[in-house]
Design a protein around this motif. Structure first.
Motif, PDB file in Angstrom:
ATOM      1  N   MET A  94       1.064  -1.378   0.178  1.00  0.00           N
ATOM      2  CA  MET A  94       0.049  -0.098  -0.151  1.00  0.00           C
ATOM      3  C   MET A  94       0.994   1.092  -0.246  1.00  0.00           C
ATOM      4  N   PRO A  95       0.345   2.341  -0.954  1.00  0.00           N
ATOM      5  CA  PRO A  95       1.506   3.216  -0.539  1.00  0.00           C
ATOM      6  C   PRO A  95       0.900   4.410   0.367  1.00  0.00           C
ATOM      7  N   ILE A  96       2.436   5.196   0.823  1.00  0.00           N
ATOM      8  CA  ILE A  96       1.409   5.710   2.204  1.00  0.00           C
ATOM      9  C   ILE A  96       2.170   6.997   2.618  1.00  0.00           C
ATOM     10  N   ALA A  97       3.304   7.421   1.000  1.00  0.00           N
ATOM     11  CA  ALA A  97       3.816   8.925   0.899  1.00  0.00           C
ATOM     12  C   ALA A  97       4.414   8.550  -0.928  1.00  0.00           C
ATOM     13  N   ASP A  98       5.249   9.232  -1.371  1.00  0.00           N
ATOM     14  CA  ASP A  98       5.506   9.503  -3.217  1.00  0.00           C
ATOM     15  C   ASP A  98       6.579   8.375  -2.197  1.00  0.00           C
ATOM     16  N   ASP A  99       6.760   7.602  -2.642  1.00  0.00           N
ATOM     17  CA  ASP A  99       8.147   6.509  -3.229  1.00  0.00           C
ATOM     18  C   ASP A  99       8.140   5.383  -1.797  1.00  0.00           C
ATOM     19  N   VAL A 100       7.329   5.596  -1.030  1.00  0.00           N
ATOM     20  CA  VAL A 100       7.356   4.241   0.210  1.00  0.00           C
ATOM     21  C   VAL A 100       6.182   3.369   0.052  1.00  0.00           C
ATOM     22  N   ASN A 101       6.314   2.878   0.387  1.00  0.00           N
ATOM     23  CA  ASN A 101       5.082   1.381   0.695  1.00  0.00           C
ATOM     24  C   ASN A 101       5.251   0.795   1.990  1.00  0.00           C
ATOM     25  N   PHE A 102       3.779   0.008   2.252  1.00  0.00           N
ATOM     26  CA  PHE A 102       3.481  -0.314   3.870  1.00  0.00           C
ATOM     27  C   PHE A 102       3.127  -2.257   3.057  1.00  0.00           C
ATOM     28  N   VAL A 103       3.707  -2.927   3.435  1.00  0.00           N
ATOM     29  CA  VAL A 103       3.532  -3.558   3.074  1.00  0.00           C
ATOM     30  C   VAL A 103       3.706  -4.492   4.122  1.00  0.00           C
ATOM     31  N   VAL A 104       2.090  -5.738   4.068  1.00  0.00           N
ATOM     32  CA  VAL A 104       1.790  -6.312   5.113  1.00  0.00           C
ATOM     33  C   VAL A 104       2.285  -8.630   4.230  1.00  0.00           C
TER      34      VAL A 104
END
Length: 184
Positions: A94-104
């Motif tokens: 899930m993208p949470i910011a520019d160029d940062v993904n949260f991964v589950v």
């Protein structure tokens, strides 16, 4: 065992060669113990290579070969087995910011015992000896993490074993891992 390891490595190379898969290297620390045991947790290490195979925009399959120090301790007794862990995880990003993904991610893992020692005072024996633990482990791996840009990885994951490493015992491997990685 060598045939299985060579087959897994060749399969990973074939998948990478014919797909958009990306390879990463990871290193970190482990905190492991045995469930239903009076032993204390042991701090160890984990390192290895991984693969991320995108299936859709937000979904991928992740696997790898992780060399992990597990075990437990209690007073002068210390068990330090080493495993080759092979997880097969479904990951949602899930993208949470520019160029940062949260991964589950979550899925099964297979653990192959490579070696290790049991030490009590000055006495040492093999962890996986003739009367020792079983070399095979199977369980559930789960985790959360972050991907920074296209290269930097940070993961917090756990493992819960389904198989007891000992005959006539309900104890199972339990571990938590904090890793950092670099994706190529």
């Amino acid at each position: 065992m060598k045939k299985v390891l060579c087959t897994l490595v060749l399969a990973m190379v074939a998948v990478i060669g014919f797909s958009q898969a990306r390879i990463d290297v990871r290193v970190g620390m482990s905190i492991t113990n045995l469930t239903k045991s009076e032993m204390d947790a042991k701090v160890g290490y984990t390192l290895g290579v991984g693969i991320d195979l995108p299936v859709a925009t937000s979904f991928s399959v992740q696997s790898g070969l992780m060399f992990t120090g597990k075990g437990a301790k209690k007073g002068d007794l210390k068990a330090t087995p080493c495993y080759l862990d092979i997880p097969i995880l479904a990951a949602y990003k899930m993208p949470i910011a520019d160029d940062v993904n949260f991964v589950v991610n979550a899925g099964p893992y297979i653990g192959i015992g490579l070696g290790g020692k049991v030490k009590y005072d000055d006495l040492k024996s093999d962890y996986f000896g003739d009367d020792g633990a079983k070399r095979f482990d199977l369980g559930l791996q789960y985790g959360v993490g972050a991907e920074f840009g296209d290269h930097i990885l940070l993961n917090l994951s756990g493992q819960y074993g389904f198989i007891s490493p000992f005959e006539d015992s309900d104890e199972k491997n339990l571990g938590f891992f904090l890793t950092v990685g670099y994706r190529f």
